[in-house]
Design a protein around this motif. Structure first.
Motif, short mmCIF file in Angstrom:
data_model
loop_
_atom_site.label_atom_id
_atom_site.label_comp_id
_atom_site.label_asym_id
_atom_site.label_seq_id
_atom_site.Cartn_x
_atom_site.Cartn_y
_atom_site.Cartn_z
N LEU A 5 9.41 6.58 -7.29
CA LEU A 5 8.64 6.12 -5.94
C LEU A 5 9.41 4.84 -5.24
O LEU A 5 8.52 4.33 -4.60
N GLY A 6 10.48 4.67 -5.47
CA GLY A 6 11.10 3.51 -4.72
C GLY A 6 10.46 2.20 -4.95
O GLY A 6 10.41 1.56 -3.95
N HIS A 8 10.62 -1.27 -5.33
CA HIS A 8 11.62 -2.37 -5.30
C HIS A 8 10.77 -3.48 -4.42
O HIS A 8 10.44 -3.34 -3.37
N PHE A 9 10.00 -4.47 -5.24
CA PHE A 9 9.24 -5.57 -4.76
C PHE A 9 9.72 -6.71 -4.04
O PHE A 9 10.68 -7.30 -4.59
N LEU A 10 9.10 -7.00 -2.87
CA LEU A 10 9.50 -7.95 -2.21
C LEU A 10 9.44 -9.25 -2.76
O LEU A 10 8.09 -9.63 -3.06
N PRO A 36 1.61 -0.85 -0.85
CA PRO A 36 1.32 -2.21 -0.86
C PRO A 36 1.93 -2.70 -2.29
O PRO A 36 2.42 -3.80 -2.37
N LEU A 61 -0.73 0.72 -9.98
CA LEU A 61 -0.75 -0.32 -8.93
C LEU A 61 -2.15 -0.23 -7.94
O LEU A 61 -2.38 -1.27 -7.70
N GLY A 80 -3.39 7.47 -2.70
CA GLY A 80 -2.87 8.91 -2.33
C GLY A 80 -1.56 8.74 -1.88
O GLY A 80 -0.97 7.50 -1.65
N1 SAM Z 1 4.98 -3.33 -0.31
C1 SAM Z 1 5.62 -3.75 -1.72
C2 SAM Z 1 6.52 -4.83 -1.53
O1 SAM Z 1 7.16 -5.13 -0.37
O2 SAM Z 1 6.85 -5.68 -2.45
C3 SAM Z 1 6.17 -2.62 -2.21
C4 SAM Z 1 7.01 -1.73 -1.68
S1 SAM Z 1 7.97 -0.67 -2.66
C5 SAM Z 1 9.48 -0.30 -1.98
C6 SAM Z 1 7.18 0.88 -2.28
C7 SAM Z 1 5.70 1.21 -2.47
O3 SAM Z 1 5.27 2.39 -2.02
C8 SAM Z 1 5.72 1.30 -3.96
O4 SAM Z 1 4.32 0.36 -4.34
C9 SAM Z 1 5.34 2.77 -4.45
O5 SAM Z 1 4.43 2.81 -5.44
C10 SAM Z 1 4.66 3.16 -2.99
N2 SAM Z 1 4.74 4.50 -2.61
C11 SAM Z 1 5.97 5.44 -3.11
N3 SAM Z 1 5.63 6.71 -2.37
C12 SAM Z 1 4.50 6.63 -1.82
C13 SAM Z 1 3.81 7.65 -1.26
N4 SAM Z 1 4.05 8.71 -0.85
N5 SAM Z 1 2.55 7.24 -0.43
C14 SAM Z 1 2.01 5.84 -0.51
N6 SAM Z 1 2.73 4.94 -1.23
C15 SAM Z 1 3.83 5.48 -1.88
#
Ligand code: SAM
Length: 282
Positions: A5-6, A8-10, A36, A61, A80
């Motif tokens: 799910l990519g 990588h938390f900021l 989020p 999460l 979702g």
């Molecule tokens: N916003 C946070 C931060 O900046 O630390 C997390 C960013 S992280 C790169 C991407 C987030 O998108 C993860 O929490 C992941 O679970 C969520 N995610 C991945 N695919 C998604 C989807 N199709 N719809 C909604 N959220 C999704």
């Protein structure tokens, strides 16, 4: 799950500051946050008093976010997939006011999501998105940028005026991704084609770039086999011996319209911003 799910938390305050300044949410203003995650960006958005809807796919999460802010009146979590979410303001916020979109996007999702965001752009006031640097460069590229320039550049520049907010190193995230990132700001541009004609234009451009190094006229002849010689002749002054990768976004739209005389001329031919390379926001 995390990798897929990519996630990588900021954790860089400086990068969070840049996103907040670029987005500039106001108290009471509707904002959609995509993904989020652990809530680093959500927390900063809530501090502004904006009304947040946040869509998170990961159930664990989502549960933690609900525990933390479930009772906050400015926050609503939608558990979702953002690709399945209806994105019009009435469906998301219950009124017609355009809303801002803010996200540190999972990189696997960016291209399909950007196409979807382009098709819903009337509903947005602005978008501030963290993307993989390579994708950001493709979005901002002009024909002079060579390989980076392609259907993504044309489609997104047709739909939005885009500027670079900042580059972001892998060290700004936990865990750090393998690649660098960039924050871009998107301002929706007025629609000059109907949604259906715009879909046809995007499809036309994507098909052309599957054979980007071929002479464009021969690619067009195979794409528009049923078109009359008269119709095909209209595009010769623009296309001549050129390849698709050498035409500007405006020229691509012009060629598409010449090949589709049934489509009414756009109200203004300046629907597409002047393309340019990756550059900081003034
Ligand atoms: N916003 C946070 C931060 O900046 O630390 C997390 C960013 S992280 C790169 C991407 C987030 O998108 C993860 O929490 C992941 O679970 C969520 N995610 C991945 N695919 C998604 C989807 N199709 N719809 C909604 N959220 C999704």
């Amino acid at each position: 799950m995390g990798k897929k799910l990519g996630q990588h938390f900021l954790h860089s305050t400086a990068v969070l500051d840049s996103i907040l300044i670029a987005a500039g949410p106001k108290a009471g203003e509707p904002v959609l946050e995509i993904g989020p995650g652990q809530g680093a960006l959500t927390e900063r958005l809530l501090e502004t008093g904006a009304t947040i809807r946040a869509v998170e796919l990961d159930a664990n999460l989502a549960e933690a976010l609900r525990k933390r802010w479930g009772k906050h009146e400015g926050f609503q979590l939608i558990e979702g997939d953002v690709l399945q979410l209806p994105l019009t303001p009435p469906e998301l916020f219950g009124n017609a006011a355009p809303y801002a979109v803010v996200a540190n996007l999972p990189y696997y999702l960016s291209t399909p999501l950007l196409f979807r965001l382009a098709s819903f752009r009337e509903g947005f006031s602005r978008l501030v998105l963290m993307l993989q640097l390579e994708v950001a460069q493709r979005i901002l590229a002009s024909p002079a940028e060579g390989k980076a320039y392609g259907s993504l550049s044309i489609v997104i520049q047709h739909a939005f005026a885009v500027s670079l907010v900042r580059r972001v190193p892998p060290s700004a995230f936990r865990p750090p991704p393998k690649v660098s990132s960039a924050v871009l700001r998107f301002t929706p541009l007025q629609r000059h084609l109907t949604p259906e004609d715009e879909r046809r234009f995007f499809h036309h451009v994507k098909t052309l770039f599957t054979r980007r190094r071929k002479r464009m006229f021969s690619v067009l002849k195979s794409m528009y086999g049923a078109a009359s010689e008269e119709t095909m002749a209209r595009v010769v002054p623009i296309v001549s011996e050129r390849r698709a990768e050498t035409l500007s976004p405006e020229e691509h739209l012009e060629v598409f319209l010449l090949l589709h005389p049934e489509i009414k001329e756009p109200a203004s031919s300046s629907a597409v911003q002047q393309p340019g390379g990756i550059r900081p926001q003034p």
